[in-house]
Write a protein that holds these residues in place. Structure first.
Motif, PDB file in Angstrom:
ATOM      1  N   PRO A  77       0.817  -1.217   0.000  1.00 54.98           N
ATOM      2  CA  PRO A  77       0.000   0.000   0.000  1.00 54.98           C
ATOM      3  C   PRO A  77       0.849   1.264   0.000  1.00 54.98           C
ATOM      4  CG  PRO A  77      -0.868  -1.589   1.551  1.00 54.98           C
ATOM      5  CD  PRO A  77       0.445  -2.133   1.093  1.00 54.98           C
ATOM      6  N   GLY A  78       0.499   2.201  -0.876  1.00 60.79           N
ATOM      7  CA  GLY A  78       1.182   3.486  -0.942  1.00 60.79           C
ATOM      8  C   GLY A  78       2.429   3.510  -1.790  1.00 60.79           C
ATOM      9  N   GLY A  83      -3.108  -1.886  -3.239  1.00 55.87           N
ATOM     10  CA  GLY A  83      -3.165  -0.547  -2.657  1.00 55.87           C
ATOM     11  C   GLY A  83      -2.029   0.347  -3.118  1.00 55.87           C
ATOM     12  N   ASP A  85     -10.478   1.650  -0.793  1.00 53.27           N
ATOM     13  CA  ASP A  85     -10.071   2.904  -0.159  1.00 53.27           C
ATOM     14  C   ASP A  85     -10.144   4.015  -1.207  1.00 53.27           C
ATOM     15  OD1 ASP A  85      -9.045   5.020   1.214  1.00 53.27           O
ATOM     16  OD2 ASP A  85      -7.044   4.163   1.515  1.00 53.27           O
ATOM     17  N   ALA A 138      -7.234   6.472  -1.595  1.00 54.09           N
ATOM     18  CA  ALA A 138      -5.893   6.010  -1.959  1.00 54.09           C
ATOM     19  C   ALA A 138      -5.498   6.569  -3.324  1.00 54.09           C
ATOM     20  CB  ALA A 138      -5.851   4.490  -1.988  1.00 54.09           C
ATOM     21  N   ASP A 163      -6.781  10.201  -7.221  1.00 54.69           N
ATOM     22  CA  ASP A 163      -7.116   9.100  -6.315  1.00 54.69           C
ATOM     23  C   ASP A 163      -8.243   8.265  -6.906  1.00 54.69           C
ATOM     24  OD1 ASP A 163      -9.499  10.512  -5.738  1.00 54.69           O
ATOM     25  OD2 ASP A 163      -8.589  11.497  -3.992  1.00 54.69           O
TER      26      ASP A 163
END
Length: 489
Positions: free
Chosen positions: A50-51, A75, A136, A139, A159
């Motif tokens: 994630p990220g 993610g 999400d 995100a 996003d």
């Protein structure tokens, strides 16, 4: 976050239905899911979570789509990289985006200090277990780097909420459904290719055919073989197709429409194209900062040639003056946009973000006006405006006159310094294949249609007008080459 789990939903609803193909491979919905899961496990084993940012320096191919969904499944964020960029330009994007992984074509050299995956080594078989995608909406999904014609490219942060909103707007505006089939010909390193030609059709249950490099000589062969219902392209492509020999008479019966965007098209081109090939072009307008599109001419409603149409459902358009006050209908001013599609901002550039998005309104830098029906007409970029003796001149008006001549394929108008007037108008023109442009005839044409101060002082015939990576005329490069040629004269 609809798109992280979209392959799962398609496989559950219609496992054997067509999903995406590229001439080398064709995947059903079930096969798409299996390949996305395999790619996601591969990325996770390479340390992606994630990220993290995954950079895709790939040509148009099925693996781009697989990696897009695979990254989102974890993610992670995707930043597409133009394969034709120089090593220095690529390095700048990789550093600015903070990419953790770069995926490249086979045979491409690895980037020092960065994990690099050759696309041919991407896993194709998924293990028997899988983690469910975690939704999400906030995100970061995409980092799209602007083409850089106004300076160093900036990372536009989009996003999942931006993408969800834009795709739903596109679904409604283009009236797409499961029976549609999209032919992708624009590059996947640009947001138009991703949003209009991949995500929107896949969301509605339609299929996608990924074409290789565009070639006007073989394009309609591809149309006849694949039977798409729509595609999206830039005015340059439509100009090349319109200039094909009269002997080219393809079967276009499968096509409901073509989308024309990225740069304004002349009303003459749109009319000639539709009259010849029998399907309409719906001209639209948008920016990467607005997740692709903000206005479009209706597919089934009244289209107004010369305009870029009405706002997408859920978006608002205003025209404002230099002080930010809304101007009267029909008057020119800056186009500003508001909607759930407006970007989160520029990566690492809060000051530029604050100057561009004000109270939720995206300030585009484009100049235009709205008519009584709410249709938007663009007259140029604020940075492209020519000021001659205190008079404001917008190049598009002149370019539309020049492309009305049947010998001209494309035209680009710039302002050049002049001691007396401050700036004067210079026109660059590219002839149609096999045709000779007569500057004297163009001078007479402009004299008939333009007031004196708007008329070019010179007409320069060139083999090709410079373009940037997404097919827009590169006026920064054109002005630079003109200055260099003038200095050397």
């Amino acid at each position: 976050m609809k798109f992280a789990s979209l392959p799962d939903r398609r496989a559950a609803l219609d496992p054997d239905g067509p999903a995406v193909s590229d001439g080398l491979q064709a995947l059903t919905n079930a096969q798409l899911l299996n390949r996305v899961r395999a790619a996601a496990h591969h990325l996770r084993d390479l340390g992606i979570g994630p990220g993290d940012v995954v950079a895709l320096k790939l040509t148009n191919r099925v693996e781009f789509v697989l990696l897009l969904f695979a990254a989102w499944r974890l993610g992670a964020t995707v930043t597409p990289v133009n394969p034709s960029m120089t090593d220095g330009e690529v390095a700048r994007q990789l550093v600015d985006s903070g990419a953790r992984l770069l995926v490249v074509e086979d045979g491409t050299e690895a980037v020092a200090g960065l994990v690099t995956l050759a696309v041919g080594g991407l896993r194709e078989q998924a293990p028997g277990w899988d983690e469910a995608p975690q939704p999400d909406p906030s995100a970061l999904a995409l980092l799209i780097y602007t083409s850089g014609t106004t300076g160093v490219p900036k990372g536009v942060m989009l996003d999942h909420a931006n993408i969800d909103a834009m795709v739903e707007m596109g679904r409604l505006a283009l009236e797409l459904g499961p029976s549609d089939r999209c032919l992708l010909i624009l590059p996947l390193f640009h947001v138009n290719g991703i949003i209009v030609s991949v995500l929107t059709p896949l969301l509605v249950g339609a299929s996608v055919v990924i074409a290789g490099r565009f070639d006007p000589r073989t394009f309609f062969d591809l149309v006849e073989r694949e039977r798409p219902t729509f595609f999206s392209a830039v005015p340059t492509i439509y100009g090349m197709l319109a200039a094909l020999p009269d002997s080219v008479q393809p079967d276009t019966s499968s096509l409901r429409f073509g989308v024309c965007g990225a740069a304004p098209a002349s009303a003459d081109l749109l009319a000639r194209f539709e009259a010849r090939y029998g399907f309409p072009l719906v001209e639209g307008y948008g920016l990467s900062e607005g997740t692709c599109g903000s206005t479009i001419n209706p597919v089934s409603g009244p289209r107004r040639a010369g305009t870029v149409g009405l706002p997408f459902p859920g978006q608002e358009i205003r025209i404002v003056d230099a002080a930010g006050a809304e101007v009267a209908q029909g008057l020119d001013g800056e186009v500003i946009v508001r909607g759930a599609n407006v970007m989160r901002g520029y990566l690492g550039r809060p000051e530029e973000t604050a100057r561009t998005v004000i109270d939720g309104w995206l300030h585009t830098g484009d100049i235009g006006h709205l008519d009584e029906g709410g249709y938007l007409t663009l007259v140029g970029r604020s940075k492209d405006m020519i000021i001659r003796g205190g008079e404001n001149i917008y190049p598009k008006e002149i370019e539309d006159v020049l492309t009305g001549d049947r010998s001209v394929l494309e035209a680009a108008v710039i302002g050049v310094p002049d001691e007396k007037w401050g700036e004067v108008v210079v026109a660059y023109v590219q002839p149609r294949p096999g045709v000779t442009v007569d500057p004297a005839a163009l001078q007479k044409l402009c004299a008939r249609h333009l007031t004196g101060y708007k008329r070019p002082t010179s007409y320069i015939v060139v083999e090709a007008i410079p373009k940037n990576a997404v097919g827009k005329i590169d006026k920064v490069a054109l002005r630079a080459s003109h200055t260099s040629a003038s200095a050397g004269a």
